[in-house]
Design an enzyme around this catalytic site. Structure first.
Site, PDB file in Angstrom:
ATOM      1  N   GLN A  78       0.836  -1.202   0.000  1.00 51.59           N
ATOM      2  CA  GLN A  78       0.000   0.000   0.000  1.00 51.59           C
ATOM      3  C   GLN A  78       0.867   1.246   0.000  1.00 51.59           C
ATOM      4  O   GLN A  78       1.686   1.441   0.903  1.00 51.59           O
ATOM      5  CB  GLN A  78      -0.913   0.010   1.231  1.00 51.59           C
ATOM      6  CG  GLN A  78      -1.898   1.172   1.255  1.00 51.59           C
ATOM      7  CD  GLN A  78      -2.730   1.192   2.528  1.00 51.59           C
ATOM      8  OE1 GLN A  78      -2.203   1.409   3.611  1.00 51.59           O
ATOM      9  NE2 GLN A  78      -4.029   0.941   2.394  1.00 51.59           N
ATOM     10  N   GLY A  79       0.682   2.112  -0.994  1.00 45.88           N
ATOM     11  CA  GLY A  79       1.430   3.363  -1.096  1.00 45.88           C
ATOM     12  C   GLY A  79       0.554   4.546  -0.744  1.00 45.88           C
ATOM     13  O   GLY A  79       0.104   5.282  -1.639  1.00 45.88           O
TER      14      GLY A  79
ATOM     15  N   SER B  10       1.013   6.460   2.848  1.00 45.68           N
ATOM     16  CA  SER B  10       1.748   7.380   3.728  1.00 45.68           C
ATOM     17  C   SER B  10       2.929   8.026   3.010  1.00 45.68           C
ATOM     18  O   SER B  10       3.583   7.413   2.162  1.00 45.68           O
ATOM     19  CB  SER B  10       2.258   6.639   4.962  1.00 45.68           C
ATOM     20  OG  SER B  10       1.185   6.162   5.736  1.00 45.68           O
TER      21      SER B  10
ATOM     22  N   GLU C  78      -9.959  -2.246   5.613  1.00 47.33           N
ATOM     23  CA  GLU C  78      -8.798  -2.448   6.497  1.00 47.33           C
ATOM     24  C   GLU C  78      -9.178  -2.342   7.960  1.00 47.33           C
ATOM     25  O   GLU C  78      -8.701  -3.112   8.793  1.00 47.33           O
ATOM     26  CB  GLU C  78      -7.724  -1.407   6.164  1.00 47.33           C
ATOM     27  CG  GLU C  78      -6.522  -1.463   7.088  1.00 47.33           C
ATOM     28  CD  GLU C  78      -5.510  -0.375   6.795  1.00 47.33           C
ATOM     29  OE1 GLU C  78      -4.404  -0.450   7.337  1.00 47.33           O
ATOM     30  OE2 GLU C  78      -5.826   0.553   6.034  1.00 47.33           O
TER      31      GLU C  78
ATOM     32  N   GLU D 188      -4.489   8.842  17.178  1.00 46.12           N
ATOM     33  CA  GLU D 188      -5.082  10.184  17.205  1.00 46.12           C
ATOM     34  C   GLU D 188      -6.056  10.383  16.044  1.00 46.12           C
ATOM     35  O   GLU D 188      -7.141  10.956  16.215  1.00 46.12           O
ATOM     36  CB  GLU D 188      -3.975  11.245  17.161  1.00 46.12           C
ATOM     37  CG  GLU D 188      -3.114  11.320  18.411  1.00 46.12           C
ATOM     38  CD  GLU D 188      -2.077  10.203  18.487  1.00 46.12           C
ATOM     39  OE1 GLU D 188      -1.480  10.029  19.563  1.00 46.12           O
ATOM     40  OE2 GLU D 188      -1.876   9.502  17.466  1.00 46.12           O
TER      41      GLU D 188
END
Length: 376
Positions: A126-127, A129, A244, A357
């Protein structure tokens, strides 16, 4: 909510238990590298040959179209049999990319990629972040400029799990010049063997290589690889994150409960002691997390953001259980490579998939209806 097996459920459970009993690999999985890729793909291929790969996927796309009741039973039996971790290098393909393609992809994309995923022939990463974006996904800056029939991609991603052994990547980039925040993004399928891609593995403090930096230097990706429409990537990404943070994590949660029971048996705390009470509290927390997950799965019209409830509590509970194991077992935990490894790995849980957060913000704003914090 009352969960009670019907005759059909009993039969299904017996079939799952019997198949797992005769097919779960005897040895532990390699922790990283090419060996972990081969082990994981072999296991998915074996599951596929037995009819147990992607069993929740629609039958039209190679699955069995089973509902949440059967999925719950499968995962219960899966962790009971101590089958390979569901959170290995096949996790993104089976639980992110595949379901997202089913929901948002073209028929050509589905026909090419879904069989490879189900049959254990491809690994995805997964790209999302980026170094300057982190969990603030809307601030990403990796660009994809339309050039004829291609997107020309430049930029960088980080904390990309299994990028060093992946075949494809679900890549989120900014494709509309001048766009800001959630607008102008695109979710694309990136072939990790494309010219211009550089992968730099990152070894974590547990000693394993799960993460990587990925650099894109004029990488050309066909426009036919865009999923969900050009500049509509935010909606597609939210579909991915919904999988997810919700159903995809069910196996991980049940595995956590099994791990806790192993700890209780190993520690054998004195009844009435502070440690016995602490372990009992953790057992209750694990049961509560499982109940929340089941409630959401069986609800007819669940809020997609409820996935953050499960993701947040799972991440924190995984940390708490690992910390308790280290305290409970003392020096023995240092000699036990499994527990020490799990403890060191657990520090990433409250960061991966959106920081704690970020999850709290989602819960506050989208579930509780609290006002958003004003930006300075």
């Amino acid at each position: 909510m009352h969960l009670k097996d019907t005759e059909d459920h009993i039969s299904f459970r017996a079939a799952a238990r019997a198949w797992l009993s005769g097919n779960v690999p005897a040895g532990p999985a390699p922790r990283d590298g090419v060996a972990s890729r081969e082990y994981a793909l072999d296991w998915v291929a074996k599951c596929h040959s037995g009819g147990w790969s992607g069993i929740g996927w629609p039958a039209d796309y190679g699955g069995r179209g089973l509902g949440p009741d059967k999925l719950v039973i499968w995962y219960e039996e899966y962790v009971r049999a101590r089958a390979p971790s569901v959170h290995d290098c096949t996790f993104v393909a089976l639980n992110h990319a595949g379901p997202t393609l089913i929901a948002c992809g073209t028929e050509e994309q589905k026909a090419f990629h879904l069989p490879q995923i189900l049959e254990g022939r491809s690994i995805w990463c997964q790209g999302f972040s980026e170094p300057n974006a982190g969990s603030d996904l809307a601030s990403l800056s990796t660009t994809g400029v339309v050039d004829g029939d291609d997107l020309v991609v430049n930029g960088q991603k980080i904390w990309t799990s299994f990028a060093d052994i992946a075949d494809y990547q679900e890549l989120l980039i900014r494709t509309e010049p001048g766009s800001k925040r959630h607008k102008g993004l695109s979710w694309v399928i990136c072939d990790m063997k494309s010219p211009g891609i550089t992968v730099r593995p990152i070894r974590n403090m547990a000693g394993t290589v799960h993460f990587a930096e990925v650099f894109y230097d004029d990488v050309r990706i066909p426009l036919s690889s865009v999923v969900g429409g050009l500049h509509n990537g935010w909606a597609t990404a939210m579909t991915t994150l919904g999988f997810e943070r919700k159903t995809a994590a069910m196996g991980m949660q049940l595995d956590l409960s099994v791990r806790l029971e192993d700890l209780i048996a190993m520690a054998a705390p004195k009844p009435g002691s502070a440690m016995a009470e602490r372990l009992a509290d953790l057992r209750a927390e694990a049961a509560a997390l499982r109940a929340i997950t089941y409630r959401t799965l069986f609800r007819d019209q669940a809020n997609p953001s409820e996935g953050s409830l499960m993701r947040l509590r799972f991440a924190e509970l995984a940390r708490e259980i690992s910390e308790t194991a280290m305290e409970c077992l003392g020096a023995e935990a240092l000699a036990d490579s499994d527990w020490s490894h799990l403890y060191l790995e657990s520090f990433s849980e409250t960061i991966a998939g959106g920081t704690a957060e970020i999850q709290r913000n989602i819960i506050a704003e989208r579930l509780l209806g609290l006002p958003r914090e004003k930006r300075a």
